[in-house]
Design an enzyme around this catalytic site. Structure first.
Site, PDB file in Angstrom:
ATOM      1  N   SER A 146       0.862  -1.192   0.000  1.00  0.00           N
ATOM      2  CA  SER A 146       0.000   0.000   0.000  1.00  0.00           C
ATOM      3  C   SER A 146       0.893   1.233   0.000  1.00  0.00           C
ATOM      4  CB  SER A 146      -0.847  -0.027   1.288  1.00  0.00           C
ATOM      5  OG  SER A 146      -1.467   1.223   1.517  1.00  0.00           O
ATOM      6  N   TYR A 195      -1.783  -0.977  10.465  1.00  0.00           N
ATOM      7  CA  TYR A 195      -1.846  -1.190   9.011  1.00  0.00           C
ATOM      8  C   TYR A 195      -0.506  -0.802   8.365  1.00  0.00           C
ATOM      9  CZ  TYR A 195      -3.764  -1.039   4.246  1.00  0.00           C
ATOM     10  OH  TYR A 195      -4.004  -1.252   2.910  1.00  0.00           O
TER      11      TYR A 195
HETATM   12  P1  NAD Z   1     -11.651  -5.495   0.275  1.00  0.00           P
HETATM   13  O1  NAD Z   1     -11.961  -5.392   1.728  1.00  0.00           O
HETATM   14  O2  NAD Z   1     -12.555  -4.874  -0.723  1.00  0.00           O
HETATM   15  O3  NAD Z   1     -11.446  -7.019  -0.137  1.00  0.00           O
HETATM   16  C1  NAD Z   1     -10.642  -7.874   0.600  1.00  0.00           C
HETATM   17  C2  NAD Z   1     -11.174  -9.272   0.450  1.00  0.00           C
HETATM   18  O4  NAD Z   1     -10.339 -10.122   1.226  1.00  0.00           O
HETATM   19  C3  NAD Z   1     -12.594  -9.430   0.990  1.00  0.00           C
HETATM   20  O5  NAD Z   1     -13.383 -10.137   0.058  1.00  0.00           O
HETATM   21  C4  NAD Z   1     -12.416 -10.199   2.288  1.00  0.00           C
HETATM   22  O6  NAD Z   1     -13.507 -11.043   2.592  1.00  0.00           O
HETATM   23  C5  NAD Z   1     -11.169 -10.993   1.985  1.00  0.00           C
HETATM   24  N1  NAD Z   1     -10.420 -11.367   3.177  1.00  0.00           N
HETATM   25  C6  NAD Z   1     -10.145 -10.608   4.260  1.00  0.00           C
HETATM   26  N2  NAD Z   1      -9.445 -11.311   5.146  1.00  0.00           N
HETATM   27  C7  NAD Z   1      -9.277 -12.549   4.621  1.00  0.00           C
HETATM   28  C8  NAD Z   1      -8.645 -13.734   5.080  1.00  0.00           C
HETATM   29  N3  NAD Z   1      -8.051 -13.790   6.282  1.00  0.00           N
HETATM   30  N4  NAD Z   1      -8.652 -14.820   4.279  1.00  0.00           N
HETATM   31  C9  NAD Z   1      -9.260 -14.782   3.073  1.00  0.00           C
HETATM   32  N5  NAD Z   1      -9.890 -13.694   2.600  1.00  0.00           N
HETATM   33  C10 NAD Z   1      -9.890 -12.593   3.362  1.00  0.00           C
HETATM   34  O7  NAD Z   1     -10.170  -4.907   0.128  1.00  0.00           O
HETATM   35  P2  NAD Z   1      -9.426  -4.366  -1.188  1.00  0.00           P
HETATM   36  O8  NAD Z   1      -9.581  -2.907  -1.242  1.00  0.00           O
HETATM   37  O9  NAD Z   1      -9.791  -5.183  -2.360  1.00  0.00           O
HETATM   38  O10 NAD Z   1      -7.908  -4.636  -0.745  1.00  0.00           O
HETATM   39  C11 NAD Z   1      -7.161  -5.713  -1.250  1.00  0.00           C
HETATM   40  C12 NAD Z   1      -5.711  -5.537  -0.822  1.00  0.00           C
HETATM   41  O11 NAD Z   1      -5.208  -4.271  -1.276  1.00  0.00           O
HETATM   42  C13 NAD Z   1      -5.516  -5.528   0.690  1.00  0.00           C
HETATM   43  O12 NAD Z   1      -4.329  -6.195   1.025  1.00  0.00           O
HETATM   44  C14 NAD Z   1      -5.430  -4.048   1.022  1.00  0.00           C
HETATM   45  O13 NAD Z   1      -4.745  -3.806   2.227  1.00  0.00           O
HETATM   46  C15 NAD Z   1      -4.689  -3.526  -0.192  1.00  0.00           C
HETATM   47  N6  NAD Z   1      -4.917  -2.102  -0.424  1.00  0.00           N
HETATM   48  C16 NAD Z   1      -6.179  -1.595  -0.608  1.00  0.00           C
HETATM   49  C17 NAD Z   1      -6.344  -0.230  -0.809  1.00  0.00           C
HETATM   50  C18 NAD Z   1      -7.699   0.387  -1.005  1.00  0.00           C
HETATM   51  O14 NAD Z   1      -7.795   1.615  -1.042  1.00  0.00           O
HETATM   52  N7  NAD Z   1      -8.760  -0.377  -1.148  1.00  0.00           N
HETATM   53  C19 NAD Z   1      -5.229   0.617  -0.834  1.00  0.00           C
HETATM   54  C20 NAD Z   1      -3.960   0.061  -0.636  1.00  0.00           C
HETATM   55  C21 NAD Z   1      -3.810  -1.300  -0.436  1.00  0.00           C
END
Ligand code: NAD
Length: 260
Positions: free
Chosen positions: A139, A152
């Site tokens: 991130s 985080y």
């Molecule tokens: P999201 O919450 O939309 O989706 C995450 C998915 O992972 C969900 O479907 C959830 O059910 C699943 N999940 C959570 N914990 C789990 C586990 N222990 N085992 C299996 N599945 C699990 O999140 P996103 O925005 O799609 O983020 C995806 C990745 O990108 C993450 O690692 C997040 O930290 C990173 N990220 C997101 C953003 C953002 O703005 N959305 C920014 C930077 C980094």
């Protein structure tokens, strides 16, 4: 068909960025297995995108990870070309002294320990194959300080350290390891993050949104598909000389200091 003949696992792919990555990989010919700990999302995925193989697994739990890898490897004759460690949670907001140990541990477990557990299983196969691409979702919080989100930020900086160290360890086996660092991505997750930040800091969600955008040069959030395109690029032949990198897809974010 840039990924024709490739097999991929995408963790946490029932929604958001992981789902966008799975769809992009399938559209380029890969066989894609997605896991998610949310049973309902997996059921929905099976109904709406039957070409993506959905499986229920919590990647923070070692026995779930073992079952997931055993099933996938059996189904695809032991071949695994791509692992996307995408599952992650945002963790709690607030001054460090207010963070509970269980929230801190859960943030590290889902973001970091899950990446270790899945990568360890993938390496057994990729080392024998002498090839593979591992993509870890970090991130902008893994390259900048992020006040009031210390669990985080700690987790996402750990992902960068793991990526760079492992890339050195396994480069000789033709295995590439990269981290993608998304900026704020439009969608329900950022909506939840902004609502939590607004509550912690006694501001409106619009004020929080404006503060995020003011620190992004392109003055916009990114889309899940932008992240998927970066993942596709580094997992395809076009990215075959890229390893050990932290690749920002963030509209150029120079700071996450939301304290002003
Ligand atoms: P999201 O919450 O939309 O989706 C995450 C998915 O992972 C969900 O479907 C959830 O059910 C699943 N999940 C959570 N914990 C789990 C586990 N222990 N085992 C299996 N599945 C699990 O999140 P996103 O925005 O799609 O983020 C995806 C990745 O990108 C993450 O690692 C997040 O930290 C990173 N990220 C997101 C953003 C953002 O703005 N959305 C920014 C930077 C980094």
């Amino acid at each position: 068909m840039e990924l024709f003949g490739k097999t991929a696992i995408v963790t946490g792919g029932g929604s958001g960025i992981g789902l966008a990555i799975a769809k992009a990989f399938v559209s380029e010919g890969a066989v894609v297995y997605v896991c998610d700990r949310d049973k309902n999302l997996v059921k929905e995925l099976r109904d709406t995108d039957p070409q993506i193989m959905g499986m229920v697994a919590d990647v923070g739990v070692e026995s779930d990870v073992d079952e997931l890898f055993d099933s996938v490897l059996e189904a695809c004759n032991g071949q695994l070309d791509i692992l996307v460690n995408n599952a992650g949670i945002a963790g709690p907001n607030g001054p460090m002294e207010t963070i509970t140990l269980s929230d801190w541990e859960a943030t590290l477990r889902v973001n970091v320990i899950s990446t270790f557990l899945c990568t360890r299983r993938a390496l057994e196969v990729m080392k024998k194959q002498n090839s593979g691409s591992i993509v870890n979702l970090s991130s902008t919080a893994g390259t900048h300080g992020y006040p009031l989100r210390t669990p985080y930020a700690s987790a996402k900086w750990a992902i960068v350290g793991m990526t760079k160290s492992l890339a050195m360890e396994v480069g000789g086996y033709g295995i590439r390891v990269n981290a993608i660092c998304p900026g704020p991505v439009s969608g329900p997750r950022m909506d939840r993050v902004m609502a939590a930040e607004a509550k912690t800091r006694n501001l409106s969600e619009k004020q929080i949104y404006d503060q995020f955008v003011s620190q992004i040069s392109l003055k916009t959030f990114v889309e899940a598909e932008d992240i998927a395109q970066m993942a596709l690029f580094i997992c395809s032949e076009r990215g075959e000389k890229i390893s050990g990198q932290t690749l920002a897809v963030d509209g150029h974010t120079e700071s996450l200091s939301l304290l002003t």
